[in-house]
Design a protein around this motif. Structure first.
Motif, mmCIF file in Angstrom:
data_model
loop_
_atom_site.group_PDB
_atom_site.id
_atom_site.type_symbol
_atom_site.label_atom_id
_atom_site.label_comp_id
_atom_site.label_asym_id
_atom_site.label_seq_id
_atom_site.Cartn_x
_atom_site.Cartn_y
_atom_site.Cartn_z
ATOM 1 N N TYR B 48 1.989 -4.653 -4.602
ATOM 2 C CA TYR B 48 3.436 -4.424 -4.660
ATOM 3 C C TYR B 48 3.668 -3.019 -5.203
ATOM 4 N N LEU B 49 4.451 -2.233 -4.478
ATOM 5 C CA LEU B 49 4.690 -0.855 -4.883
ATOM 6 C C LEU B 49 6.187 -0.548 -4.877
ATOM 7 N N GLN B 50 6.568 0.314 -5.799
ATOM 8 C CA GLN B 50 7.863 0.973 -5.729
ATOM 9 C C GLN B 50 7.566 2.450 -5.517
ATOM 10 N N LYS B 51 8.594 3.202 -5.258
ATOM 11 C CA LYS B 51 8.371 4.625 -4.976
ATOM 12 C C LYS B 51 7.473 5.261 -6.060
ATOM 13 N N GLU B 52 6.333 5.777 -5.620
ATOM 14 C CA GLU B 52 5.383 6.519 -6.451
ATOM 15 C C GLU B 52 4.695 5.650 -7.507
ATOM 16 N N ASN B 53 4.920 4.364 -7.499
ATOM 17 C CA ASN B 53 4.290 3.507 -8.517
ATOM 18 C C ASN B 53 3.669 2.264 -7.903
ATOM 19 N N ILE B 54 2.483 1.927 -8.385
ATOM 20 C CA ILE B 54 1.872 0.640 -8.056
ATOM 21 C C ILE B 54 2.262 -0.325 -9.164
ATOM 22 N N ILE B 55 2.961 -1.383 -8.801
ATOM 23 C CA ILE B 55 3.442 -2.323 -9.804
ATOM 24 C C ILE B 55 2.421 -3.449 -10.026
ATOM 25 N N ASP B 56 1.866 -3.953 -8.961
ATOM 26 C CA ASP B 56 0.930 -5.075 -9.066
ATOM 27 C C ASP B 56 -0.060 -4.970 -7.922
ATOM 28 N N GLU B 57 -1.313 -4.766 -8.234
ATOM 29 C CA GLU B 57 -2.352 -4.698 -7.203
ATOM 30 C C GLU B 57 -3.371 -5.813 -7.405
ATOM 31 N N SER B 58 -2.927 -6.897 -7.984
ATOM 32 C CA SER B 58 -3.844 -7.976 -8.332
ATOM 33 C C SER B 58 -4.488 -8.643 -7.115
ATOM 34 N N GLY B 59 -3.904 -8.487 -5.927
ATOM 35 C CA GLY B 59 -4.476 -9.099 -4.739
ATOM 36 C C GLY B 59 -5.361 -8.164 -3.932
ATOM 37 N N MET B 60 -5.529 -6.976 -4.410
ATOM 38 C CA MET B 60 -6.340 -5.981 -3.692
ATOM 39 C C MET B 60 -7.798 -6.129 -4.103
ATOM 40 N N PRO B 61 -8.718 -6.072 -3.136
ATOM 41 C CA PRO B 61 -10.130 -5.986 -3.502
ATOM 42 C C PRO B 61 -10.341 -4.757 -4.392
#
Lengths: 110, 115
Positions: B48-61
């Motif tokens: 989950y991203l907002q402009k210029e920020n990664i908010i939650d990358e818990s599902g990414m390898p």
């Protein structure tokens, strides 16, 4: 972890009949949403029902929610060939992380 | 108002190559989500991203996958050194805000095939 699970996995009905599919989930939710996916396409949002609602209608769609049983149902009335698609329920975790089940594939026969 | 745009729609890569998937959210939407769908399965949250920020990358390898949503331009999901197991449909969704009950609008997806 997968939150929503749809049942049945597949459903075949005659045009004009009603189609009912169910979704069960494991943990408390704020909202539950139903999406449709035509073969090889993206998801189309159908309807959202909040945890304090019990039933919601949108055209030929009727969604119910029973939070005590942690289950929801989607009813499509007077089905058409164009309703042939996969239907997914999705619950929201952390207000944005949608958790989808494996879906119910509905085939409407002419 | 155009919907969520994704390109390419189909992408074929050989093992070891890089895959770049692009997503342009709906106009006025500043929240972007990436999901992956394996055959016969539902969508799985990745990031989950907002402009210029990664908010939650818990599902990414943890390795080989990265995502960005720059101030200007589309969101990019990048997969380095692809393997056959990366073959899947990758969907992007966007929303105007975050919060319970906010509808996420999905793009048509990019179908990645790794040979």
């Amino acid at each position: 972890s997968q939150q929503g699970e749809e049942d049945p996995q597949a459903l075949s009905i005659q045009e004009g009949e009603n189609a009912t599919m169910n979704c069960s989930y494991k943990t408390s939710i704020n909202n539950l949403q139903w999406y449709r996916q035509n073969s090889g396409r993206g998801l189309v949002h159908l309807i959202l029902i909040r945890s304090n609602e019990r039933e919601k209608h949108s055209g030929r769609l009727r969604v119910t929610l029973d939070t005590s049983k942690k289950s929801s149902s989607l009813l499509i009335t007077a089905s058409r060939a164009a309703d042939t698609a996969s239907y997914f329920c999705a619950t929201d975790e952390d207000d944005y992380k949608l958790s989808f089940g494996a879906g119910t594939t509905v085939t409407v026969r002419a | 108002n155009a919907g969520v745009m994704q390109n390419p729609r189909h992408l074929v890569r050989r093992r070891g190559q890089e895959a770049r998937l692009r997503c342009s959210p709906m106009k006025g939407h500043s929240h972007v989500y990436w999901y992956r769908q394996l055959p016969e399965e539902g969508l799985k949250f990745m990031v989950y991203l907002q402009k210029e920020n990664i908010i939650d990358e818990s599902g990414m390898p943890k390795e080989r996958f990265s995502a960005e949503f720059p101030k200007e331009g589309p969101s990019i999901l990048r997969i380095q050194q692809v393997v056959r197991g990366d073959s899947a449909a990758y969907f992007c969704a966007s929303s105007p805000n975050k919060g319970g009950g906010t509808t996420q609008y999905f793009g048509p997806g990019t179908r990645l095939t790794v040979l």
